[in-house]
Scaffold this motif. Structure first.
Motif, PDB file in Angstrom:
ATOM      1  N   LEU A 126      49.767  31.456  46.115  1.00  0.00           N
ATOM      2  CA  LEU A 126      49.206  32.553  46.905  1.00  0.00           C
ATOM      3  C   LEU A 126      49.385  33.888  46.188  1.00  0.00           C
ATOM      4  N   SER A 127      50.560  34.097  45.604  1.00  0.00           N
ATOM      5  CA  SER A 127      50.874  35.383  44.970  1.00  0.00           C
ATOM      6  C   SER A 127      50.074  35.629  43.700  1.00  0.00           C
ATOM      7  N   ARG A 128      49.502  34.572  43.135  1.00  0.00           N
ATOM      8  CA  ARG A 128      48.753  34.712  41.881  1.00  0.00           C
ATOM      9  C   ARG A 128      47.257  34.926  42.104  1.00  0.00           C
ATOM     10  N   LEU A 129      46.799  34.906  43.339  1.00  0.00           N
ATOM     11  CA  LEU A 129      45.364  35.002  43.618  1.00  0.00           C
ATOM     12  C   LEU A 129      45.010  36.368  44.204  1.00  0.00           C
ATOM     13  N   PRO A 130      43.919  36.984  43.734  1.00  0.00           N
ATOM     14  CA  PRO A 130      43.439  38.224  44.369  1.00  0.00           C
ATOM     15  C   PRO A 130      42.907  37.919  45.760  1.00  0.00           C
ATOM     16  N   ILE A 131      43.042  38.891  46.660  1.00  0.00           N
ATOM     17  CA  ILE A 131      42.673  38.659  48.054  1.00  0.00           C
ATOM     18  C   ILE A 131      41.179  38.789  48.285  1.00  0.00           C
ATOM     19  N   VAL A 132      40.562  39.839  47.738  1.00  0.00           N
ATOM     20  CA  VAL A 132      39.146  40.112  48.021  1.00  0.00           C
ATOM     21  C   VAL A 132      38.333  40.110  46.737  1.00  0.00           C
ATOM     22  N   GLU A 133      37.007  40.061  46.933  1.00  0.00           N
ATOM     23  CA  GLU A 133      36.111  40.111  45.795  1.00  0.00           C
ATOM     24  C   GLU A 133      34.871  40.927  46.162  1.00  0.00           C
ATOM     25  N   GLY A 134      34.298  41.583  45.164  1.00  0.00           N
ATOM     26  CA  GLY A 134      33.037  42.287  45.348  1.00  0.00           C
ATOM     27  C   GLY A 134      33.163  43.592  46.108  1.00  0.00           C
ATOM     28  N   PRO A 135      32.107  44.402  46.065  1.00  0.00           N
ATOM     29  CA  PRO A 135      32.112  45.699  46.753  1.00  0.00           C
ATOM     30  C   PRO A 135      32.214  45.576  48.270  1.00  0.00           C
ATOM     31  N   GLU A 136      31.836  44.415  48.805  1.00  0.00           N
ATOM     32  CA  GLU A 136      31.914  44.204  50.248  1.00  0.00           C
ATOM     33  C   GLU A 136      33.314  43.820  50.703  1.00  0.00           C
ATOM     34  N   ARG A 137      34.234  43.636  49.762  1.00  0.00           N
ATOM     35  CA  ARG A 137      35.624  43.262  50.059  1.00  0.00           C
ATOM     36  C   ARG A 137      35.690  42.010  50.926  1.00  0.00           C
ATOM     37  N   LEU A 138      35.000  40.975  50.488  1.00  0.00           N
ATOM     38  CA  LEU A 138      35.058  39.695  51.191  1.00  0.00           C
ATOM     39  C   LEU A 138      36.290  38.929  50.733  1.00  0.00           C
ATOM     40  N   ILE A 139      36.927  38.247  51.666  1.00  0.00           N
ATOM     41  CA  ILE A 139      38.092  37.428  51.317  1.00  0.00           C
ATOM     42  C   ILE A 139      37.667  36.288  50.406  1.00  0.00           C
ATOM     43  N   ARG A 140      38.386  36.134  49.310  1.00  0.00           N
ATOM     44  CA  ARG A 140      38.083  35.032  48.387  1.00  0.00           C
ATOM     45  C   ARG A 140      38.461  33.700  49.038  1.00  0.00           C
ATOM     46  N   PRO A 141      37.571  32.702  48.998  1.00  0.00           N
ATOM     47  CA  PRO A 141      37.880  31.398  49.602  1.00  0.00           C
ATOM     48  C   PRO A 141      39.160  30.778  49.048  1.00  0.00           C
ATOM     49  N   GLU A 142      39.417  30.989  47.742  1.00  0.00           N
ATOM     50  CA  GLU A 142      40.625  30.414  47.142  1.00  0.00           C
ATOM     51  C   GLU A 142      41.877  31.041  47.748  1.00  0.00           C
ATOM     52  N   TRP A 143      41.829  32.354  47.977  1.00  0.00           N
ATOM     53  CA  TRP A 143      42.973  33.017  48.597  1.00  0.00           C
ATOM     54  C   TRP A 143      43.139  32.547  50.043  1.00  0.00           C
ATOM     55  N   GLU A 144      42.044  32.417  50.756  1.00  0.00           N
ATOM     56  CA  GLU A 144      42.106  31.972  52.152  1.00  0.00           C
ATOM     57  C   GLU A 144      42.765  30.600  52.253  1.00  0.00           C
ATOM     58  N   ARG A 145      42.406  29.690  51.346  1.00  0.00           N
ATOM     59  CA  ARG A 145      43.012  28.342  51.356  1.00  0.00           C
ATOM     60  C   ARG A 145      44.495  28.407  50.995  1.00  0.00           C
ATOM     61  N   ALA A 146      44.839  29.236  50.020  1.00  0.00           N
ATOM     62  CA  ALA A 146      46.245  29.371  49.619  1.00  0.00           C
ATOM     63  C   ALA A 146      47.060  30.031  50.727  1.00  0.00           C
ATOM     64  N   HIS A 147      46.462  30.992  51.414  1.00  0.00           N
ATOM     65  CA  HIS A 147      47.132  31.659  52.534  1.00  0.00           C
ATOM     66  C   HIS A 147      47.410  30.672  53.656  1.00  0.00           C
ATOM     67  N   GLU A 148      46.422  29.848  53.941  1.00  0.00           N
ATOM     68  CA  GLU A 148      46.584  28.800  54.956  1.00  0.00           C
ATOM     69  C   GLU A 148      47.716  27.860  54.567  1.00  0.00           C
ATOM     70  N   ALA A 149      47.741  27.456  53.292  1.00  0.00           N
ATOM     71  CA  ALA A 149      48.750  26.509  52.815  1.00  0.00           C
ATOM     72  C   ALA A 149      50.155  27.100  52.904  1.00  0.00           C
ATOM     73  N   PHE A 150      50.296  28.397  52.616  1.00  0.00           N
ATOM     74  CA  PHE A 150      51.613  29.034  52.677  1.00  0.00           C
ATOM     75  C   PHE A 150      52.141  29.056  54.109  1.00  0.00           C
ATOM     76  N   HIS A 151      51.292  29.459  55.057  1.00  0.00           N
ATOM     77  CA  HIS A 151      51.743  29.513  56.447  1.00  0.00           C
ATOM     78  C   HIS A 151      52.004  28.113  57.004  1.00  0.00           C
ATOM     79  N   GLN A 152      51.256  27.140  56.553  1.00  0.00           N
ATOM     80  CA  GLN A 152      51.547  25.762  56.947  1.00  0.00           C
ATOM     81  C   GLN A 152      52.884  25.309  56.381  1.00  0.00           C
ATOM     82  N   ALA A 153      53.158  25.687  55.141  1.00  0.00           N
ATOM     83  CA  ALA A 153      54.421  25.302  54.496  1.00  0.00           C
ATOM     84  C   ALA A 153      55.621  25.912  55.211  1.00  0.00           C
ATOM     85  N   LEU A 154      55.471  27.137  55.703  1.00  0.00           N
ATOM     86  CA  LEU A 154      56.561  27.766  56.448  1.00  0.00           C
ATOM     87  C   LEU A 154      56.971  26.922  57.652  1.00  0.00           C
TER      88      LEU A 154
END
Length: 234
Positions: A126-154
Motif C-alpha cells: 500500500l505504501s509503495r502505490l500512488p493514491i490518485v492519477e490524472g488531472p481528475e484525481r481519480l483513485i488508482r484501482p491498484e491503490w484501492e485494492r491494496a487499501h482494501e487488503a491492508f484493512h482486511q489484514a488488520l
C-alpha cells in the motif's frame, strides 16, 4: 436433458458467470470513481455498448450491485446508480467505527507471527502505490485494492465471522465516499500514508486502545472531508 448435454452446457454457463463478475467489477469501479454519477439511470443498451458486453450478463452484474447498495433497482424503472447523502455517510461511519473497532481489538488480541507478517506485507504494498492519477484525481484501482487488503489484514485474526462480514459490507458502502474525500480534499492537509503507518505500528505493538482510536479517527477524517463538499451538506 441428458448428462452429456448438461456437461456440454456447463462451460457456457460458467463463461456467462465470469463475464457477469467482470462487468460487476468494472461498473463498481466506475461508480466508485464517479464516472457513473449518483442517481443517474443505467440504461442496459447504452451500457452494453460502452462495456462491449451482452445485456444478460450486464443485467446480472447490475442485480448483484443492487444487492450491495451500489445500484438501485425498481420495477418498471430499471436500474440507477445509488444516491449518496450526508446522513448516510454519517450513519455508515458511526456503525463502521463500532463494528471494526471491536473486530480490530479481537484481531490484535489473537495476533501471531503469521498475522504480523501478512499485515506488514499488505502495508508495504500500500505504501509503495500512488493514491490518485490524472488531472481528475481519480483513485488508482491498484491503490484501492491494496487499501482494501491492508484493512482486511488488520482485522484478519478476528474470529467472529459476523464481525468480519459486517465490516466488509460497511467497507464496500464507504468506497464512493472515500473517492469524494480523495478527489476534493487538499492533499497537503492530510497524510493518508502516515495514518496507515500509525495504525500498523499500534497494531504490531498490541496497543489496542490506541489502534482503535486511530482507526476511528481515520474514518471520521474521511467523513469530514466528504461533508465539506457542497453537494453533501445538510
Amino acid at each position: 436433458m441428458n448428462r452429456a448435454e448438461r456437461w456440454a452446457e456447463q462451460p457456457e454457463v460458467s463463461e456467462k458467470r465470469t463475464m457477469a463478475s467482470q462487468l460487476e467489477a468494472r461498473v463498481r469501479e466506475d461508480i466508485i470513481n464517479g464516472r457513473l454519477a449518483p442517481g443517474s439511470r443505467l440504461r442496459l443498451k447504452e451500457l452494453a455498448e460502452h462495456y462491449d458486453a451482452g445485456v444478460i450478463p450486464l443485467r446480472e452484474a447490475l442485480s448483484r450491485l443492487a444487492a450491495s447498495g451500489f445500484v438501485n433497482s425498481e420495477d418498471q424503472k430499471g436500474f440507477s446508480v445509488g444516491r449518496i447523502s450526508a446522513e448516510e455517510i454519517r450513519d455508515i461511519t458511526n456503525t463502521r467505527v463500532l463494528i471494526e473497532c471491536q473486530a480490530l481489538a479481537e484481531s490484535i488480541g489473537n495476533g501471531d507471527l503469521e498475522w504480523e507478517s501478512e499485515l506488514i506485507a499488505a502495508h508495504h504494498r500500500l505504501s509503495r502505490l500512488p493514491i490518485v492519477e490524472g488531472p481528475e484525481r481519480l483513485i488508482r484501482p491498484e491503490w484501492e485494492r491494496a487499501h482494501e487488503a491492508f484493512h482486511q489484514a488488520l482485522l484478519a485474526n478476528c474470529r467472529s465471522r459476523w464481525l468480519l462480514r459486517l465490516s466488509q459490507l460497511l467497507r464496500d458502502q464507504t468506497a464512493r465516499y472515500r473517492m469524494l474525500s480523495v478527489h476534493y480534499e487538499d492533499g497537503a492537509q492530510r497524510n493518508i500514508p502516515g495514518e496507515h503507518h500509525e495504525l500498523l505500528d499500534a497494531a504490531l505493538a498490541r496497543e489496542v486502545d490506541k489502534a482503535c482510536l486511530l482507526l476511528a479517527q481515520h474514518y471520521e477524517t474521511t467523513t469530514c472531508s466528504v461533508l465539506t463538499h457542497e453537494t453533501l451538506k445538510g
